[in-house]
Design a protein around this motif. Structure first.
Motif, PDB file in Angstrom:
ATOM      1  N   ALA A  22       0.943  -1.175   0.037  1.00 11.89           N
ATOM      2  CA  ALA A  22       0.148  -0.035   0.018  1.00 11.89           C
ATOM      3  C   ALA A  22       0.878   1.207  -0.074  1.00 11.89           C
ATOM      4  N   TYR A  25       2.456   1.852  -3.327  1.00 12.19           N
ATOM      5  CA  TYR A  25       1.528   2.274  -4.257  1.00 12.19           C
ATOM      6  C   TYR A  25       1.156   3.863  -4.192  1.00 12.19           C
ATOM      7  N   HIS A  29       1.798   6.643  -6.961  1.00 11.74           N
ATOM      8  CA  HIS A  29       0.600   7.074  -7.434  1.00 11.74           C
ATOM      9  C   HIS A  29       0.008   8.060  -7.086  1.00 11.74           C
ATOM     10  N   ALA A  34      -8.157   7.036  -7.561  1.00 13.62           N
ATOM     11  CA  ALA A  34      -7.682   5.608  -7.861  1.00 13.62           C
ATOM     12  C   ALA A  34      -6.892   5.141  -6.665  1.00 13.62           C
ATOM     13  N   THR A  35      -6.099   5.801  -6.149  1.00 16.36           N
ATOM     14  CA  THR A  35      -5.488   5.461  -4.864  1.00 16.36           C
ATOM     15  C   THR A  35      -6.526   4.847  -3.743  1.00 16.36           C
ATOM     16  N   VAL A  38      -7.916   1.595  -4.655  1.00 14.65           N
ATOM     17  CA  VAL A  38      -6.997   0.544  -4.318  1.00 14.65           C
ATOM     18  C   VAL A  38      -6.868   0.281  -3.019  1.00 14.65           C
ATOM     19  N   LEU A  41     -10.045  -1.783  -1.881  1.00 12.45           N
ATOM     20  CA  LEU A  41      -9.736  -3.120  -1.947  1.00 12.45           C
ATOM     21  C   LEU A  41      -8.790  -3.602  -1.370  1.00 12.45           C
ATOM     22  N   LEU A  73      -7.383  -7.381  -6.325  1.00 11.46           N
ATOM     23  CA  LEU A  73      -6.797  -6.297  -6.047  1.00 11.46           C
ATOM     24  C   LEU A  73      -5.324  -6.136  -6.944  1.00 11.46           C
ATOM     25  N   VAL A  76      -5.837  -4.743 -10.329  1.00 12.92           N
ATOM     26  CA  VAL A  76      -5.942  -3.268 -10.193  1.00 12.92           C
ATOM     27  C   VAL A  76      -4.475  -2.756  -9.892  1.00 12.92           C
ATOM     28  N   ALA A  77      -3.910  -3.236  -8.960  1.00 13.99           N
ATOM     29  CA  ALA A  77      -2.488  -2.821  -8.541  1.00 13.99           C
ATOM     30  C   ALA A  77      -1.494  -4.098  -8.543  1.00 13.99           C
TER      31      ALA A  77
END
Length: 375
Positions: A22, A25, A29, A34-35, A38, A41, A73, A76-77
């Protein structure tokens, strides 16, 4: 205990890898919408993992929810592919073996795809590395699991064998104690009751013609009753024979021979040979019981005119001989409870028993105990 530590390590590992993914990410980002999605999720995955670990219902459904949340998850990431490692071990621990390899294939494919998406260009190591690591890890885990199961089965068999051995030893101990009490009762209480019966019968027959002698028989029966009562109390308390209280073995044997002579009217000579040495309580009780049983057999069966009891102390053994000139018997044919009890008593202490007899030729009983055992 070891499994609990491994489970705890995997839980903390999952939390750390999830937090690391996390943070990575967010670092790459920023904090946009979007973050937030994520991270949401990631929260769903964390919640599914917690339910799987703490829940008690439908383990297959709980684990499937974790895998679905993880795949969503990672789709997406891809940076969250690191979390596959603790989930991989979770599946190996929780799923049946037939489902292990499909799970390994699914998680490995997710990791490979995630790495390819994150890489600038395709590298064969992105495919071969995760596949090799997954194959080796799974094989090692399954082999260790097989060995653990084998050790557990061996341990269960060992515990079952130990329990069976304990039961067998308990039963053997109970049988040995029953046999011991049978010998004690035969050689003491039963002999005493038999002697009292003979004395009271004699008193009944002489009550009118020889009242003085009849009263003497009654007094002897009363004394025998007191002795038997003391023996019965000894059984309850597990003590030594009262005949040996404050008395040596030779004194007890001398009194026994005198009492037998008094009860039967047949001469019973007692002789001690050698240097008297301490024998120990168990050995002295055994020799006294052997003499009691042998003299009881003489009184009931031999119809002897004379009897001799000899206690001999040698350099390496102590011997007790009981001889009578009675009717005799065939030792190869006759073996009553008394003789069986004598053999069991002497054998228990490592001694020997010899019986010489023949019809019409009297009987000689010889027992010996090693002094090294007696002391």
């Amino acid at each position: 205990m070891r499994e609990d530590r491994l489970r705890s390590a995997m839980r903390w590992g999952f939390l750390l890898l999830l937090a690391a993914s996390a943070s990575r990410y967010v670092a790459y980002h920023g904090g946009g919408a979007a973050t937030v999605g994520v991270l949401a999720l990631a929260g769903v995955l964390l919640a599914a993992y917690a339910v799987n670990e703490l829940g008690r219902f439908a383990p297959g459904v709980r684990f499937a929810a974790v895998i679905v949340a993880f795949l969503a998850l990672v789709l997406v990431a891809p940076s969250f592919a690191w979390c596959a490692i603790p989930l991989f071990f979770l599946g190996l621990r929780q799923l049946p073996q037939r489902a292990v390899w499909p799970l390994v294939g699914l998680l490995t494919a997710a990791v490979v795809i995630a790495q390819i998406r994150l890489a600038d260009r395709f590298d064969p190591s992105l495919l071969l590395g995760p596949v090799g690591i997954a194959a080796i890890t799974t094989t090692v885990f399954l082999e260790l699991d097989r060995q653990n199961r084998a050790r557990q089965r061996a341990l269960d068999d060992l515990l079952a064998t130990r329990d069976e051995l304990n039961r067998s030893q308990h039963e053997a101990g109970a049988l040995a104690e029953r046999a011991r009490l049978s010998r004690e009762i035969h050689d003491t209480l039963a002999q005493g009751l038999s002697s009292m019966n003979l004395l009271l019968q004699a008193a009944d027959q002489e009550w009118d013609t020889e009242p003085t002698q009849a009263r003497g028989h009654v007094r002897q029966a009363s004394a025998t009753a007191r002795e038997n009562l003391a023996e019965a109390r000894r059984f309850v308390r597990g003590l030594a024979s009262p005949a040996l209280d404050n008395a040596s073995l030779t004194d007890a044997l001398r009194r026994l021979c005198a009492a037998t002579e008094r009860d039967t009217g047949t001469p019973v000579r007692f002789t001690v040979a050698g240097t008297v040495v301490p024998l120990g309580v168990d050995n002295e009780i055994t020799l006294l019981r052997v003499a009691q049983s042998a003299l009881a057999n003489v009184r009931r069966h031999a119809h002897a005119h004379r009897t001799a009891v000899t206690l001999t102390y040698g350099d390496e053994e102590v011997m007790l001989d009981v001889y009578d000139d009675g009717t005799g018997f065939d030792p190869t044919v006759t073996s009553g409870f008394g003789l069986t009890g004598i053999r069991e008593r002497i054998a228990h202490l490592g001694g020997t028993v010899t019986i010489e007899s023949a019809p019409g030729e009297g009987t000689a009983l010889a027992v010996s105990l090693p002094l090294r055992e007696a002391r």
